[in-house]
Design an enzyme around this catalytic site. Structure first.
Site, PDB file in Angstrom:
ATOM      1  N   ARG A  97       0.848  -1.197   0.000  1.00 35.95           N
ATOM      2  CA  ARG A  97       0.000   0.000   0.000  1.00 35.95           C
ATOM      3  C   ARG A  97       0.885   1.249   0.000  1.00 35.95           C
ATOM      4  NH1 ARG A  97      -4.910   0.273   0.177  1.00 35.95           N
ATOM      5  NH2 ARG A  97      -5.286  -1.703   1.243  1.00 35.95           N
ATOM      6  N   GLN A 148      -8.768  -8.032  -6.964  1.00 36.10           N
ATOM      7  CA  GLN A 148      -9.012  -6.582  -6.971  1.00 36.10           C
ATOM      8  C   GLN A 148      -7.818  -5.867  -7.614  1.00 36.10           C
ATOM      9  OE1 GLN A 148     -11.106  -4.020  -5.578  1.00 36.10           O
ATOM     10  NE2 GLN A 148      -9.893  -2.792  -4.165  1.00 36.10           N
ATOM     11  N   ARG A 186       0.188  -5.650  -9.944  1.00 36.80           N
ATOM     12  CA  ARG A 186       0.788  -4.984  -8.776  1.00 36.80           C
ATOM     13  C   ARG A 186       1.290  -5.982  -7.738  1.00 36.80           C
ATOM     14  NH1 ARG A 186      -4.003  -2.465  -4.947  1.00 36.80           N
ATOM     15  NH2 ARG A 186      -5.302  -4.316  -4.816  1.00 36.80           N
ATOM     16  N   HIS A 194      -2.266   3.798  -9.575  1.00 34.24           N
ATOM     17  CA  HIS A 194      -3.007   4.065  -8.326  1.00 34.24           C
ATOM     18  C   HIS A 194      -2.135   4.917  -7.390  1.00 34.24           C
ATOM     19  CE1 HIS A 194      -5.500   3.324  -4.843  1.00 34.24           C
ATOM     20  NE2 HIS A 194      -6.240   2.423  -5.458  1.00 34.24           N
ATOM     21  N   ASP A 222     -14.556   8.209  -3.162  1.00 39.94           N
ATOM     22  CA  ASP A 222     -14.100   7.144  -4.054  1.00 39.94           C
ATOM     23  C   ASP A 222     -14.824   7.327  -5.394  1.00 39.94           C
ATOM     24  OD1 ASP A 222     -13.172   4.864  -5.240  1.00 39.94           O
ATOM     25  OD2 ASP A 222     -13.731   3.496  -3.614  1.00 39.94           O
ATOM     26  N   GLU A 278      -5.581   9.038  -9.422  1.00 40.39           N
ATOM     27  CA  GLU A 278      -5.087   7.937 -10.243  1.00 40.39           C
ATOM     28  C   GLU A 278      -5.420   8.129 -11.719  1.00 40.39           C
ATOM     29  OE1 GLU A 278      -6.911   4.458  -8.430  1.00 40.39           O
ATOM     30  OE2 GLU A 278      -7.066   5.565  -6.562  1.00 40.39           O
TER      31      GLU A 278
END
Ligand code: TA6
Length: 259
Positions: A11, A29, A34, A112, A157, A216
Site C-alpha cells: 500500500r 481486486q 501490482r 493508483h 471514491d 489515479e
C-alpha cells in the site's frame, strides 16, 4: 503501515492496476500486475526518448502459467520509469497483445498513485470540477461534479470521466502543488478512505487518511481492446512545484495551463 510481503500489494507508492481496475470476475481486486515481481527489460524495443532524461529503468512483466489460468492471454507489459532532471517522475506503460491464438483481449488500467499531503482538509484538487464521475460509494452511479475545486471532508471514491491531461493537487499547508500530466488515460480516480475505512484496513494507520490522497490516472470507463500484435501506451508524469496558493503568488489555473 504497508506490508512488504507477497502476495498482497504494497500500500503506497504507485501500484499498477492491470489487467483490471476494480474487482469483478475471477481476477483479484485491481488485477495481478501490482502483486508480481517484474524483471529488468535489458533490450526494450526502441522508445522515443527525451535526451535530457538519462535516468531511467525499463521493467517487463509477462504472465506466468498461474496468471494465464485466471486471465488466459499472453502479453508483454513494458514499463519505463524515468526520473527527470528536476525530479519529475515519468511512467510509461506499453502493453502488447502477444496472443498466438488470434484472440484480442480487453483490459482496464490505473496508476493508483498515493500522494503525501500535510492535511487532507486543506487540500484542493483542480482540473476535475464540473466533470461527470461514477461514485463507487453509490453503486457506481453517474453524477456531475458541481462547484469549484474538489475538497475533502469525508470518504471519497470517485472515477472522474474524460478528464483533462493535467490535474493539480494543491497542498495549502505545505505550499506544494503536485501536477499530474497524463496521456492515453482519460479517467481519474480520486480516493481517500477517511476514518472508518482507514481503521478497517490492516496495512493502513488509523490516522493516515489525513496525510494521503490517491489521484489515479486511469482508463476505466472505456476498456481498451488490443488485437494480437497491437500495443497500447499510457503515460503519467508527476512533478511537485512550490505554491503559495493563499497568498496568490501562484494561481492554480496557471499551474494547470503552464508548461
Ligand atoms: O482507487 C480506489 C479504490 O478502488 C477504492 O475503492 C479502494 O478500495 C482503493 O482503491 C484501495 O484498494 P486496495 O485493493 O489497494 O485496498
Amino acid at each position: 503501515m504497508a506490508i512488504f510481503k507477497p502476495p498482497k500489494a504494497i500500500r503506497g507508492g504507485i501500484p499498477i492496476c492491470f489487467p483490471q481496475f476494480s474487482n469483478h470476475g475471477p481476477l483479484e481486486q485491481h488485477g495481478f500486475a501490482r502483486n508480481r515481481f517484474w524483471s529488468i527489460d535489458s533490450d526494450p524495443p526502441p522508445f522515443p526518448t527525451n535526451s535530457s532524461n538519462k535516468a531511467f529503468i525499463d521493467l517487463i512483466l509477462k504472465p506466468s502459467e498461474e496468471d494465464m489460468k485466471i486471465w488466459p492471454h499472453s502479453f508483454e507489459f513494458r514499463l519505463r520509469v524515468t526520473l527527470g532532471p528536476g525530479g519529475d517522475l515519468m511512467l510509461t506503460s506499453r502493453i502488447r497483445n502477444t496472443n498466438l491464438d488470434g484472440k484480442p483481449f480487453t483490459f482496464t488500467f490505473a496508476y493508483h498513485t498515493y500522494f503525501s499531503v500535510s492535511d487532507i482538509s486543506e487540500v484542493r484538487v483542480e482540473g476535475l470540477e464540473t466533470l461527470d464521475y461514477l461514485d463507487n460509494l453509490q453503486n457506481k452511479e453517474r453524477f456531475t461534479e458541481q462547484g469549484d475545486a474538489i475538497t475533502f471532508e469525508s470518504e471519497v471514491d470517485k472515477i472522474y470521466l474524460s478528464t483533462p491531461t493535467k490535474i493539480a493537487i494543491l497542498d495549502h499547508e505545505k505550499k506544494r502543488t503536485f501536477v499530474i500530466r497524463k496521456d492515453g488515460l482519460p479517467d481519474a480516480v480520486v480516493w481517500n478512505p477517511w476514518d472508518k475505512k482507514a481503521k478497517a484496513m490492516a496495512d493502513f494507520g488509523d490516522d493516515e487518511y489525513k496525510h494521503m490522497l490517491c489521484v489515479e490516472a486511469a482508463a476505466v470507463e472505456k476498456p481498451i481492446t488490443l488485437k494480437p500484435g497491437e500495443e497500447w501506451r499510457g503515460r503519467q508524469e508527476l512533478s511537485a512545484v512550490p505554491s503559495s496558493y493563499c497568498s496568490g503568488q501562484l494561481d492554480p489555473q496557471r499551474v494547470l495551463q503552464g508548461s
